[in-house]
Design an enzyme around this catalytic site. Structure first.
Site, PDB file in Angstrom:
ATOM      1  N   CYS A  47      -1.060   3.759  -6.504  1.00  0.00           N
ATOM      2  CA  CYS A  47      -1.877   3.111  -5.455  1.00  0.00           C
ATOM      3  C   CYS A  47      -2.073   1.691  -5.960  1.00  0.00           C
ATOM      4  CB  CYS A  47      -3.215   3.827  -5.303  1.00  0.00           C
ATOM      5  SG  CYS A  47      -4.474   2.878  -4.410  1.00  0.00           S
ATOM      6  N   CYS A  67       0.868  -1.176   0.000  1.00  0.00           N
ATOM      7  CA  CYS A  67       0.000   0.000   0.000  1.00  0.00           C
ATOM      8  C   CYS A  67       0.906   1.227   0.000  1.00  0.00           C
ATOM      9  CB  CYS A  67      -0.865  -0.022   1.260  1.00  0.00           C
ATOM     10  SG  CYS A  67      -1.865   1.458   1.491  1.00  0.00           S
TER      11      CYS A  67
HETATM   12  N1  DGL Z   1      -3.992   0.621  -1.976  1.00  0.00           N
HETATM   13  C1  DGL Z   1      -3.602   1.745  -1.252  1.00  0.00           C
HETATM   14  C2  DGL Z   1      -2.343   2.414  -1.831  1.00  0.00           C
HETATM   15  O1  DGL Z   1      -1.556   1.782  -2.488  1.00  0.00           O
HETATM   16  C3  DGL Z   1      -4.518   2.742  -0.703  1.00  0.00           C
HETATM   17  C4  DGL Z   1      -5.955   2.800  -0.928  1.00  0.00           C
HETATM   18  C5  DGL Z   1      -6.627   3.511   0.224  1.00  0.00           C
HETATM   19  O2  DGL Z   1      -6.838   2.856   1.234  1.00  0.00           O
HETATM   20  O3  DGL Z   1      -6.885   4.719   0.113  1.00  0.00           O
HETATM   21  O4  DGL Z   1      -2.100   3.578  -1.586  1.00  0.00           O
END
Ligand code: DGL
Length: 256
Positions: A185, A77
């Site tokens: 993301c 993430c």
């Molecule tokens: N998948 C996450 C990232 O790579 C974040 C998504 C979220 O929870 O806002 O930043």
């Protein structure tokens, strides 16, 4: 003793199902490893929370993974990496690797146009991202994409509503020549096909998963923690958001 250490699983977490885009690359490259994936869907999105909130949630996710006796933790993430990589590295007894937006890589692939860096508002506002921009951001358009991860969490990777979202998001870049789009993301690779229709033909897409894989390999190598070649690899999926979320993860993991 050494054998046992090598057989321990690798923990991977995200705020939801997005980190599956990283997990599938890790699994492909490291078929002998066992992976424990944790999606914190009940607390998603992380991208609109304060740094302190994301640090607290990331610590809880790491503790959960450590309860499986993992030998390394991958923060799949970008938002959680930006907020909590330093904090987790300081408090976890295992190597912690974090994904970050691949702006540097995109810059090397750019021709005479721009790099579009799509990420959560939290990532875009972070100090870590500011540092990336300082070094590699001369031709970069940072694009906070509040609300985009929610499409993926709903399993909606191509719909009229998603196309309307992209129309609105990209309305000010209509006249820009975008050479490379950074999926900053881990949810965004799953909407790449839909996004293609909104960017110039031939635009390239990059994300940070390959660098993350490389860093994980280096950490395992350094501590002699690679599973043996005869070990049976696998994946176990966990979610704070229940069975539906796990079913979606499985579907995304199996997507070609
Ligand atoms: N998948 C996450 C990232 O790579 C974040 C998504 C979220 O929870 O806002 O930043």
């Amino acid at each position: 003793m050494t054998m046992d250490k090598k057989r321990r699983p690798i923990g991977v977490f995200d705020s939801g199902v997005g980190g599956i885009s990283v997990l599938r690359e890790l699994r492909r490259a490291l078929p002998n490893e066992q992976f424990i994936y944790y999606g914190d869907g009940i607390n998603a999105p992380y991208g609109v929370k304060t740094t302190e909130e994301v640090i607290a949630l990331s610590k809880a996710a790491a503790e959960y993974l450590l309860s499986f006796d993992v030998k390394a933790i991958v923060i799949a993430c970008n938002t959680a990496t930006a907020a909590s990589h330093a904090a987790l590295s300081a408090c976890c007894p295992v190597p912690v690797i974090g994904i970050e937006p691949a702006v540097a890589l995109a810059n090397t692939m750019r021709k005479d146009g721009k790099v579009l860096a799509m990420a959560t508002p939290g990532t875009i506002k972070s100090e870590r991202f500011a540092n990336i921009l300082r070094e590699h951001g001369e031709f970069c358009i940072p694009m906070p994409c509040g609300g985009l991860m929610e499409f993926v969490e709903r399993g909606e990777v191509d719909s009229p509503a998603l196309h309307a979202y992209f129309d609105e998001l990209l309305k000010d870049c209509k006249n820009e020549k975008i050479d490379v789009a950074v999926m900053g993301c881990t949810h965004y690779p799953f909407v790449k096909e839909a996004l293609k229709a909104h960017l110039p033909e031939g635009a390239l897409f990059v994300d940070g998963s390959m660098k993350t894989l490389q860093q994980l390999k280096e950490a395992l190598e350094k501590e002699n923690l690679f599973a043996d070649e005869e070990s049976q690899g696998g994946v176990a999926l966990y979610s704070s958001a229940g069975e539906d979320s796990i079913r979606l993860m499985q579907m995304l993991l199996d997507m070609p």
